[in-house]
Scaffold this motif. Structure first.
Motif, PDB file in Angstrom:
ATOM      1  N   LEU A 712     121.884   2.172  92.367  1.00 17.29           N
ATOM      2  CA  LEU A 712     120.567   1.554  92.508  1.00 17.29           C
ATOM      3  C   LEU A 712     119.769   1.691  91.216  1.00 17.29           C
ATOM      4  N   GLN A 713     119.877   2.849  90.579  1.00 12.82           N
ATOM      5  CA  GLN A 713     119.197   3.021  89.296  1.00 12.82           C
ATOM      6  C   GLN A 713     119.759   2.070  88.243  1.00 12.82           C
ATOM      7  N   GLY A 714     121.083   1.922  88.225  1.00 14.12           N
ATOM      8  CA  GLY A 714     121.706   1.002  87.283  1.00 14.12           C
ATOM      9  C   GLY A 714     121.288  -0.435  87.510  1.00 14.12           C
ATOM     10  N   LEU A 715     120.913  -0.747  88.759  1.00 18.84           N
ATOM     11  CA  LEU A 715     120.450  -2.101  89.086  1.00 18.84           C
ATOM     12  C   LEU A 715     118.940  -2.258  88.860  1.00 18.84           C
ATOM     13  N   GLY A 716     118.271  -1.173  88.485  1.00 21.30           N
ATOM     14  CA  GLY A 716     116.837  -1.247  88.204  1.00 21.30           C
ATOM     15  C   GLY A 716     115.948  -0.929  89.378  1.00 21.30           C
ATOM     16  N   TYR A 717     116.514  -0.347  90.453  1.00 23.10           N
ATOM     17  CA  TYR A 717     115.696   0.044  91.603  1.00 23.10           C
ATOM     18  C   TYR A 717     115.203   1.479  91.403  1.00 23.10           C
ATOM     19  N   SER A 718     113.985   1.636  90.937  1.00 26.96           N
ATOM     20  CA  SER A 718     113.437   2.989  90.772  1.00 26.96           C
ATOM     21  C   SER A 718     112.673   3.437  92.006  1.00 26.96           C
ATOM     22  N   SER A 719     112.203   2.461  92.799  1.00 22.31           N
ATOM     23  CA  SER A 719     111.499   2.760  94.054  1.00 22.31           C
ATOM     24  C   SER A 719     111.765   1.611  95.022  1.00 22.31           C
ATOM     25  N   PRO A 720     111.557   1.846  96.318  1.00 26.32           N
ATOM     26  CA  PRO A 720     111.824   0.791  97.298  1.00 26.32           C
ATOM     27  C   PRO A 720     111.016  -0.463  97.015  1.00 26.32           C
ATOM     28  N   PRO A 721     111.653  -1.644  97.009  1.00 25.27           N
ATOM     29  CA  PRO A 721     110.931  -2.892  96.718  1.00 25.27           C
ATOM     30  C   PRO A 721     110.142  -3.367  97.938  1.00 25.27           C
ATOM     31  N   ALA A 722     109.204  -4.269  97.691  1.00 21.15           N
ATOM     32  CA  ALA A 722     108.408  -4.811  98.788  1.00 21.15           C
ATOM     33  C   ALA A 722     109.271  -5.657  99.720  1.00 21.15           C
ATOM     34  N   HIS A 723     110.183  -6.400  99.144  1.00 21.43           N
ATOM     35  CA  HIS A 723     111.081  -7.246  99.947  1.00 21.43           C
ATOM     36  C   HIS A 723     112.518  -6.870  99.612  1.00 21.43           C
ATOM     37  N   ARG A 724     113.203  -6.412 100.609  1.00 19.93           N
ATOM     38  CA  ARG A 724     114.574  -5.947 100.383  1.00 19.93           C
ATOM     39  C   ARG A 724     115.548  -7.122 100.265  1.00 19.93           C
ATOM     40  N   ASN A 725     116.436  -7.053  99.276  1.00 25.31           N
ATOM     41  CA  ASN A 725     117.506  -8.022  99.109  1.00 25.31           C
ATOM     42  C   ASN A 725     118.774  -7.521  99.806  1.00 25.31           C
ATOM     43  N   ARG A 726     119.742  -8.389  99.845  1.00 30.90           N
ATOM     44  CA  ARG A 726     121.067  -8.005 100.309  1.00 30.90           C
ATOM     45  C   ARG A 726     121.803  -7.257  99.200  1.00 30.90           C
ATOM     46  N   ILE A 727     122.838  -6.504  99.599  1.00 32.62           N
ATOM     47  CA  ILE A 727     123.799  -5.950  98.646  1.00 32.62           C
ATOM     48  C   ILE A 727     125.165  -5.990  99.341  1.00 32.62           C
ATOM     49  N   TRP A 728     126.167  -6.450  98.616  1.00 33.59           N
ATOM     50  CA  TRP A 728     127.523  -6.514  99.166  1.00 33.59           C
ATOM     51  C   TRP A 728     128.385  -5.458  98.505  1.00 33.59           C
ATOM     52  N   TRP A 729     128.994  -4.599  99.314  1.00 36.12           N
ATOM     53  CA  TRP A 729     129.841  -3.515  98.815  1.00 36.12           C
ATOM     54  C   TRP A 729     131.309  -3.900  98.939  1.00 36.12           C
ATOM     55  N   CYS A 730     132.051  -3.674  97.872  1.00 36.81           N
ATOM     56  CA  CYS A 730     133.510  -3.839  97.880  1.00 36.81           C
ATOM     57  C   CYS A 730     134.096  -2.507  97.415  1.00 36.81           C
ATOM     58  N   LEU A 731     134.736  -1.784  98.334  1.00 40.11           N
ATOM     59  CA  LEU A 731     135.104  -0.390  98.087  1.00 40.11           C
ATOM     60  C   LEU A 731     136.619  -0.213  98.001  1.00 40.11           C
ATOM     61  N   THR A 732     137.029   0.852  97.317  1.00 39.98           N
ATOM     62  CA  THR A 732     138.457   1.124  97.158  1.00 39.98           C
ATOM     63  C   THR A 732     138.768   2.567  97.552  1.00 39.98           C
ATOM     64  N   GLY A 733     140.058   2.837  97.743  1.00 41.71           N
ATOM     65  CA  GLY A 733     140.522   4.201  97.992  1.00 41.71           C
ATOM     66  C   GLY A 733     139.852   4.831  99.210  1.00 41.71           C
ATOM     67  N   PRO A 734     139.697   6.146  99.202  1.00 41.88           N
ATOM     68  CA  PRO A 734     139.100   6.843 100.355  1.00 41.88           C
ATOM     69  C   PRO A 734     137.657   6.436 100.620  1.00 41.88           C
ATOM     70  N   LEU A 735     136.979   5.899  99.586  1.00 44.01           N
ATOM     71  CA  LEU A 735     135.590   5.470  99.785  1.00 44.01           C
ATOM     72  C   LEU A 735     135.500   4.323 100.797  1.00 44.01           C
ATOM     73  N   ALA A 736     136.571   3.562 100.955  1.00 45.60           N
ATOM     74  CA  ALA A 736     136.581   2.440 101.894  1.00 45.60           C
ATOM     75  C   ALA A 736     136.435   2.898 103.340  1.00 45.60           C
ATOM     76  N   PHE A 737     136.599   4.191 103.591  1.00 46.95           N
ATOM     77  CA  PHE A 737     136.517   4.717 104.959  1.00 46.95           C
ATOM     78  C   PHE A 737     135.224   5.509 105.184  1.00 46.95           C
ATOM     79  N   LEU A 738     134.305   5.423 104.219  1.00 47.06           N
ATOM     80  CA  LEU A 738     133.057   6.184 104.306  1.00 47.06           C
ATOM     81  C   LEU A 738     131.860   5.243 104.452  1.00 47.06           C
ATOM     82  N   PRO A 739     130.806   5.686 105.156  1.00 42.30           N
ATOM     83  CA  PRO A 739     129.652   4.819 105.469  1.00 42.30           C
ATOM     84  C   PRO A 739     128.640   4.746 104.336  1.00 42.30           C
ATOM     85  N   ILE A 740     128.970   4.010 103.302  1.00 35.98           N
ATOM     86  CA  ILE A 740     128.062   3.829 102.167  1.00 35.98           C
ATOM     87  C   ILE A 740     126.708   3.276 102.638  1.00 35.98           C
TER      88      ILE A 740
END
Length: 994
Positions: A712-740
């Motif tokens: 989120l920091q890398g995307l420029g989110y320093s604090s919660p925005p007024a209007h939330r956008n979508r984000i699509w996660w594409c995960l690999t390895g053991p992370l694919a089984f965790l609730p990001i």
């Protein structure tokens, strides 16, 4: 003639006795003398075939030569006498290995054919015999032109033989054998498939008491064994062993084929041991090989190969037991009895050097004696040097040599060895012919060598080669089930490659490899369903044929895997083989059509992996796509943002593959304990207490600090925005089984909750970026269609475990949807059959399934939903072509769990719904709580119906489904708080797709 039928040596002895008297009583110059000499020669040759006695074939050869000499030119019987002389010479060669006899056999067989008029009833027989001679010549010299001539003559022989002719089984057997030998040389899978087909038919047509049946069974067993070595299919090796055992049982003691039968059965047991590790198999292999060697006469041309096979089996047992007497004996057999006895120039010499090298290598692994590894390298070099260019096993030899150099490099750290390994690996990987699996492993070895040498650009070339080979390893000529199995051993290859590309700043390459190397099965399925409207404008016939073959290939590939049981009949085996071969032919035609399409100027990139620039130009406007690569050396994220020219690389410094795997295990442990705790509490009749331990708290906090907040920091989110956008996660390895999507700081004991991901974005998951882009394209065509919902309620699909809240859930949804003027088809209990559900899915764009579901632990395609008449499996779901499909709500347990061994393939029910055509899916990561599931579903639909009312739209908007799920989970949090138990209620729910 009776001997040919019964094999009774008394009959052939009596025949020879009478024929010898007949010849003795015939005066010199008598016109019948050549005929009588020919007959007695044939009898001696037949007895030789039964007994293997060298004297018999020597005498037979003398009689046949004299018969031909005494036959006048122009005699109509000359072709048959030349043929018999050729056969005697061929049999003499097989016993003595004298190449001059074989050359003479070919000349006499050729002349016999030249003198035989077209249409003569013996023509097929002569063609068959000439084919046999050419085949033997190939086996001696390795000249591929001799093998081509053998196949050509065997094919003509079969083509000219009428159905039902008694010679047909043997001619089919010989044709199959020729194809199997060409497969050994070229590795063309079509050849081994053809060999099995002809040999199966040969066995089926042969009377069970025919003396030649053992050889036919043995040849069929060898072909199945050859295919097993490529595919690893245990059905093939089990049936091969069955055929070899039967062949051995039908071979009488003392028969000259007995050593061959023992050798073949030993090979099959040895190969099965390599796959299963069952010591009983390798013990049986050694026992049969030892007996085969003992019964093979000294000087027999097959003696070296039988010592070679005995050495291989001893080496295999040594790998399991570490008994140095086995490996010492193996080396002796390979060196003195096999390599030294094999004539120079023999085509099997490279493989025998390779096997000798393997034995030295195995001993080195035990003793660390550098002289052993040096000897192994020298012998493997000989194998490479002696193998002809274009040989199917050249990649095996070069890969093996690379392995040996790397073994020594790890021992001595000599850079020269690493460089030599890289060269051998590269040559193996880039060779056009050879097994794709071997070439892929060689490419991977090449990449690792380059990494060791610090040549990172060459490393990228190696990984690119490996990823190009992955579709060949799991190719379209296999069923989906087999493709999943083929991918097991290379499941982390793509992550390795991506990590290396990111390390050196090749972000676009990393993005392309993300798309190329992951979710291969879904990619192949999408390719088979690709629209061809533009192609149709250029070439209507090509487009039509491509569509037809694609449809047939998809159907064949998604069928249940056929298998043979140990007691299946040859007719049943032929039926299975016909389906396999039909599938293979379809795949070949599809590849040819694909090449033809790409040859058209506008279609050169048709169905090729997408380029980074193309991906970046099509991204959604309402939020980023984030790809996370979890690899043992490093973890990274690539963020794709609409309008950006390059992917944003975010190195996850504080997260590792080990931590991801630990969190995955902790989650599994926590869920298991929670289930037991709930069951114990319910059994006691008490209320569920909130547990003080922080299992899920800890996991979600670690995901927040290590993964989500840095992104989120890398995307420029320093604090919660007024209007939330979508984000699509594409995960690999053991992370694919965790609730990001649930990452954050939760603690019910604090007054002010900590930050969490839903404060910033609304999360969705995707298998690949291409999946999302395809859904975006399709969305324009679906958003105008009327919403029709299939509501499926199956609370009692498993009688022993009814779902209490299912009826309440579905009836509440039914009422709400109808109040909101949404058309609904409701199926409850007995109405919810597999056929009815499949039919309704074709016409209803939305589906809500409230049922039991399960993820199969080892075969993900058998995961499914439990309906009234059985399980609707993932394999059946992905067969569906649903042009109206829009959205699926899966109110069941474990619908997006996937297979831990195939994390890159997203092999779960939710992904299957996306593959079937649905734009979006709500699914679950683990078991959901029945008492809260109805309310979450009600709030989900209430949100969508509310937006429908506000906008005045005539339909539900599936593009707002992710926000609807977010709203439903927020409301459940407001009701239950952030206790561990509360988190377990809503965190398993996820949204996938658009």
């Amino acid at each position: 003639m009776r001997f040919e039928r019964t094999g009774d040596l008394g009959d052939i002895a009596a025949a020879i006795e009478h024929q010898q008297k007949s010849v003795g009583l015939t005066p010199e110059g008598h016109p019948d003398m050549p005929s009588r000499l020919n007959n007695i020669g044939s009898s001696f040759m037949r007895r030789f075939i039964q007994t293997g006695e060298l004297d018999d074939i020597t005498v037979a050869l003398e009689y046949h030569q004299k018969s031909v000499e005494l036959t006048p030119e122009g005699d109509l019987r000359m072709p048959i006498r030349l043929n018999n002389l050729g056969s005697a010479l061929l049999n003499c060669f097989r016993r003595t290995g004298n190449i001059a006899d074989l050359s003479a056999a070919i000349e006499h067989h050729k002349k016999s054919l030249e003198l035989t008029p077209e249409g003569h009833p013996d023509m097929p027989k002569w063609l068959n015999n000439l084919g046999n001679s050419f085949l033997s010549y190939f086996q001696q010299t390795g000249d591929i032109s001799d093998l081509s001539a053998a196949i050509e003559h065997h094919q003509k022989s079969v083509g000219l033989t009428s159905e039902g002719h008694p010679n047909m089984p043997m001619q089919l057997n010989n044709l199959g054998y020729s194809f199997s030998r060409r497969f050994d040389r070229t590795g063309d899978f079509d050849d081994i498939s053809a060999a099995i087909k002809y040999q199966q038919k040969s066995v089926e047509l042969t009377p069970k008491d025919y003396p030649g049946i053992p050889m036919m069974l043995s040849n069929l067993g060898n072909s199945l064994l050859a295919r097993f070595e490529i595919t690893g299919d245990l059905d093939d090796i089990s049936v091969a062993i069955k055929h070899h055992q039967k062949a051995l049982g039908l071979t009488p003691e003392g028969h000259p084929e007995m050593p061959m039968q023992l050798n073949n059965l030993g090979n099959s047991f040895s190969k099965r041991f390599d796959q299963t590790g069952d010591l009983a198999d390798i013990s049986a292999a050694i026992e049969h090989h030892q007996k085969s060697v003992r019964l093979t006469p000294e000087g027999h041309p097959d003696k070296p190969s039988r010592f070679n096979n005995l050495g291989n089996s001893l080496t295999s047992r040594f790998k399991a037991t570490g008994d140095l007497t086995d490996i010492s004996a193996a080396i002796e057999h390979h060196q003195k009895m096999s390599v030294e006895l094999t004539p120079k120039g023999h085509p099997d010499m490279p493989s025998r050097f390779k096997n000798l090298a393997n034995s030295f290598t195995r001993r080195f692994m035990q003793t660390a004696d550098l002289t052993d590894i040096a000897a192994a390298i020298d012998h493997h070099k000989n194998a490479v040097r002696l193998a002809p260019e274009g040989h199917a096993d050249m990649s095996v030899y070069r890969h093996g040599l690379g392995e040996l150099f790397m073994i020594r490099f790890k021992q001595t750290n000599n850079v020269g060895d690493c460089q030599a390994a890289a060269l051998s690996y590269r040559r193996a990987a880039t060779q056009n012919m050879g097994r794709p699996t071997i070439r892929l492993h060689a490419a991977r070895g090449w990449a690792l060598c380059c990494n060791n040498l610090g040549d990172y650009q060459a490393s990228l070339d190696a990984y690119a080669t490996a990823l190009e080979l992955v579709p060949l390893v799991a190719s379209l000529d296999q069923t989906i089930q087999k493709r999943h199995i083929s991918l097991l051993s290379i499941s982390n290859l793509t992550r390795e490659a991506i990590a290396r590309a990111l390390l050196i700043g090749s972000n676009e390459v990393a993005l392309e490899w993300f798309e190329q190397g992951r979710c291969l099965i879904w990619t192949q399925l999408n390719q088979l369903r690709t629209p061809v409207d533009i192609l149709r404008e250029h070439d209507a016939q090509l487009a039509k044929r491509f569509l037809a073959v694609s449809k047939a290939l998809e159907s064949s590939g998604s069928r249940q895997e056929s298998s043979w049981c140990a007691n299946s009949t040859i007719t049943e085996q032929i039926a299975v083989e016909d389906r396999v071969r039909s599938h293979f032919i379809l795949a070949q035609e599809w590849e040819r059509l694909l090449l033809a399409i790409r040859a058209l100027p506008p279609f050169s990139d048709f169905l090729r992996p997408p380029k980074a620039a193309s991906i970046l130009s099509q991204l959604p406007t309402n939020g980023p796509v984030v790809l996370i690569n979890v690899e043992k050396r490093r973890c990274d994220a690539l963020a794709l943002v609409h309008g950006a020219d390059d992917p944003i690389h975010i190195h996850l410094n504080n997260f590792t593959s080990e931590k991801a795997e630990l969190l995955r295990r902790q989650l599994g442990y926590h869920l298991t304990n929670e289930k037991l705790r709930m069951r114990n509490s319910e059994d006691r009749g008490g209320r569920l207490a909130r547990r003080p331990d922080a299992g899920l708290y800890h996991i979600l906090r670690e995901l927040w600090h290590g993964v989500v907040w840095p992104i989120l920091q890398g995307l420029g989110y320093s604090s919660p925005p007024a209007h939330r956008n979508r984000i699509w996660w594409c995960l690999t390895g053991p992370l694919a089984f965790l609730p990001i999507h649930g990452a954050g700081i939760y603690d019910s004991n604090t007054e002010v909750p900590g930050p969490c991901i839903s404060d910033f974005v609304v999360s969705s998951y995707i298998p690949t970026v291409t999946t999302l882009l395809e859904k975006l394209k399709l969305d324009a065509t679906l958003k105008h269609q009327e919403t029709k919902v299939l509501l499926l309620s199956q609370p009692n699909a498993l009688p022993h475990a009814p779902i209490p809240g299912t009826i309440e859930e579905t009836r509440t949804i039914l009422r709400k949807l109808r109040e909101g003027s949404v058309e609904v088809v409701s199926l409850e209990d007995k109405e919810g059959t597999k056929s009815r559900v499949a039919k309704e899915m074709e016409t209803n764009g939305w589906i809500h399934i409230a049922s039991h579901a399960s993820q199969h632990p080892s075969e993900s395609l058998k995961s499914g939903f439990y309906l009234d008449d059985g399980q609707l499996e993932l394999l059946e779901i992905i067969r569906q072509r649903l042009p109206s499909a829009e959205f699926a709500y899966l109110s069941a347990c474990q619908t997006s769990v996937g297979d831990e061994k195939l994390s890159e393939e997203a092999a779960h029910l939710a992904a299957g719904m996306l593959a079937a055509g649905y734009q979006g899916v709500v699914a679950t990561l683990w078991s959901i709580k029945d008492q809260y599931a109805p309310k979450i579903a009600e709030d989900f639909y209430e949100f969508l119906l509310g937006e429908k009312r506000k906008s005045g739209a005539l339909r539900l908007d599936s593009r707002r489904a992710a926000f609807a799920l977010d709203d439903a989970t927020r409301k459940i949090r407001e009701r239950l708080g952030d206790s561990e138990s509360a988190l377990l209620t809503w965190v398993p729910y996820i949204h996938l797709g658009l």
